[in-house]
Design a protein around this motif. Sequence first.
Motif, PDB file in Angstrom:
ATOM      1  N   LEU A 100       5.444   1.189 -14.605  1.00  0.00           N
ATOM      2  CA  LEU A 100       6.240   1.686 -13.283  1.00  0.00           C
ATOM      3  C   LEU A 100       7.175   0.606 -12.790  1.00  0.00           C
ATOM      4  O   LEU A 100       8.152   1.068 -11.949  1.00  0.00           O
ATOM      5  CB  LEU A 100       5.136   2.310 -12.238  1.00  0.00           C
ATOM      6  CG  LEU A 100       4.321   3.483 -12.743  1.00  0.00           C
ATOM      7  CD1 LEU A 100       3.287   3.793 -11.627  1.00  0.00           C
ATOM      8  CD2 LEU A 100       5.124   4.652 -12.988  1.00  0.00           C
ATOM      9  N   LEU A 136      10.539   4.665  -7.904  1.00  0.00           N
ATOM     10  CA  LEU A 136       9.832   6.092  -7.509  1.00  0.00           C
ATOM     11  C   LEU A 136       9.637   6.143  -5.968  1.00  0.00           C
ATOM     12  O   LEU A 136       9.716   5.076  -5.136  1.00  0.00           O
ATOM     13  CB  LEU A 136       8.427   5.767  -7.644  1.00  0.00           C
ATOM     14  CG  LEU A 136       8.020   5.570  -9.220  1.00  0.00           C
ATOM     15  CD1 LEU A 136       6.493   5.584  -9.391  1.00  0.00           C
ATOM     16  CD2 LEU A 136       8.244   7.099  -9.931  1.00  0.00           C
ATOM     17  N   ILE A 180       8.093  13.052 -11.494  1.00  0.00           N
ATOM     18  CA  ILE A 180       7.316  12.327 -12.674  1.00  0.00           C
ATOM     19  C   ILE A 180       6.330  13.250 -13.264  1.00  0.00           C
ATOM     20  O   ILE A 180       5.598  13.906 -12.640  1.00  0.00           O
ATOM     21  CB  ILE A 180       6.815  10.919 -12.015  1.00  0.00           C
ATOM     22  CG1 ILE A 180       6.258  10.077 -13.069  1.00  0.00           C
ATOM     23  CG2 ILE A 180       5.817  11.049 -10.715  1.00  0.00           C
ATOM     24  CD1 ILE A 180       5.754   8.761 -12.856  1.00  0.00           C
ATOM     25  N   VAL A 239      -1.350   5.782 -13.191  1.00  0.00           N
ATOM     26  CA  VAL A 239      -0.245   6.232 -12.729  1.00  0.00           C
ATOM     27  C   VAL A 239      -0.090   7.422 -11.852  1.00  0.00           C
ATOM     28  O   VAL A 239       0.821   7.031 -10.865  1.00  0.00           O
ATOM     29  CB  VAL A 239       0.673   6.544 -14.179  1.00  0.00           C
ATOM     30  CG1 VAL A 239       2.087   7.192 -14.006  1.00  0.00           C
ATOM     31  CG2 VAL A 239       0.767   5.410 -15.281  1.00  0.00           C
ATOM     32  N   ALA A 268       2.120   6.734  -8.489  1.00  0.00           N
ATOM     33  CA  ALA A 268       3.354   7.335  -8.467  1.00  0.00           C
ATOM     34  C   ALA A 268       3.183   8.208  -7.058  1.00  0.00           C
ATOM     35  O   ALA A 268       4.101   8.521  -6.188  1.00  0.00           O
ATOM     36  CB  ALA A 268       3.330   8.358  -9.582  1.00  0.00           C
ATOM     37  N   VAL A 282       6.009   9.885 -18.123  1.00  0.00           N
ATOM     38  CA  VAL A 282       5.023   8.380 -18.625  1.00  0.00           C
ATOM     39  C   VAL A 282       4.449   9.392 -19.879  1.00  0.00           C
ATOM     40  O   VAL A 282       3.466  10.124 -19.428  1.00  0.00           O
ATOM     41  CB  VAL A 282       4.132   8.258 -17.663  1.00  0.00           C
ATOM     42  CG1 VAL A 282       3.354   6.679 -18.147  1.00  0.00           C
ATOM     43  CG2 VAL A 282       5.013   7.821 -16.333  1.00  0.00           C
TER      44      VAL A 282
END
Length: 343
Positions: A160, A165, A171, A184, A188, A234
Amino acid sequence: MTRDTMGSATTVTMMTAAVARRFGPPQVVAVERVPRPVPAHDEVLIRLRASTVSIADHRLRAKDLPRGLGLLAVVALGVFRPRHAILGMDGAGVIEAVGADVTGFTPGDEVIVMQGPRMGCHAEYVTVKANGCIAPKPAGMSFEDAAALVFGGYTAISFLDRVELGPGTDILVNGASGAVGTAVVQLASQAGARVTGVCSQGNADLVRSLGAHRVIDYATEDFAAGDERYDVIVECVGNAPFSRSRRVMKPGAALLLVISDLPGMLGERIQSRRSGKLVTHTGSMFGAPVMAEIVRHAEAGDLRPVVDRTYDLADIVEAHRYVDTGRKRGSVVVRIGGESAGD
Ligand SMILES: NC(=O)c1ccc[n+]([C@@H]2O[C@H](COP(=O)([O-])OP(=O)(O)OC[C@H]3O[C@@H](n4cnc5c(N)ncnc54)[C@H](OP(=O)(O)O)[C@@H]3O)[C@@H](O)[C@H]2O)c1
């Protein structure tokens, strides 16, 4: 008793460890007594209290690698048998002893560690460079929970770091319920991004509880065929290379390939150049700074451990069997230290 190079008698201290002396199924792992490592001048000796069996342990034990990486990885993995017989990339424990040049840690300190490919954490003791991937254990957290943060947290933070972000960022996390995906999603979401998690129906509630705004059940919906567009994707599964993901990437978006086969790795530069998007299979933050970030996020409540199952070291073969299913949620923890310490 052994003799050192000068012929003097030395005493070898032993420890319990899970050892894989050949590649193969979970049963190749055996719990044995082996010599305890001795810290070099710049290392600390950690008495481990917990580790995890991760997908990396599965890959290294079973030689199960993405397409094209088998030959390349042989050097790191070992040709005929695992290069590191004691698996285990991550751990949490207590500093037992420090090398002569170590100043940052003292015996009794509680720490977390990411050994990465050096492995060795499925054991009572491991030696680690004092300036390497080690950090104080998050305050107030059990060893088992702390160990569960490391593998996924380290990978998530490293990748990341490649992207910005914030509120307004869309995302998508493919494989949102695994060790990496769960980290993640949390990070995020805490950064304010709008998170879409791709997982099975059975894991939808978990992924939502970690901060996902939306969940896509991969069994019934193909995210890559949908109308949504993303700033960041991702990829934690291995089925969403650039060729599949590009259609739903916004202009200038990033595809973070946590898992990729060799053709994907080789193609990423040209894909990035031609598309104006970022396609990469590597993170951009490594080592002690990542460990410090894990601790900071954990203490701030931004990153909490997701523990699927916990096994004693003595039952590690069962832990490997479960991880081999590919269905674990977050981390599979190994509890260490019920056995007697070195003798
Ligand atoms: N590049 C690096 O440095 C690095 C570091 C760490 C990991 N990795 C790689 O990244 C990948 C993810 O690692 P991990 O630790 O998160 O693995 P993991 O914890 O073993 O992932 C298991 C999860 O994957 C989910 N899953 C399986 N098939 C899926 C599909 N088709 N779509 C969506 N989710 C699916 C499963 O959920 P269901 O049961 O619901 O299907 C399960 O919760 C691995 O391939 C690993 O080798 C790379």
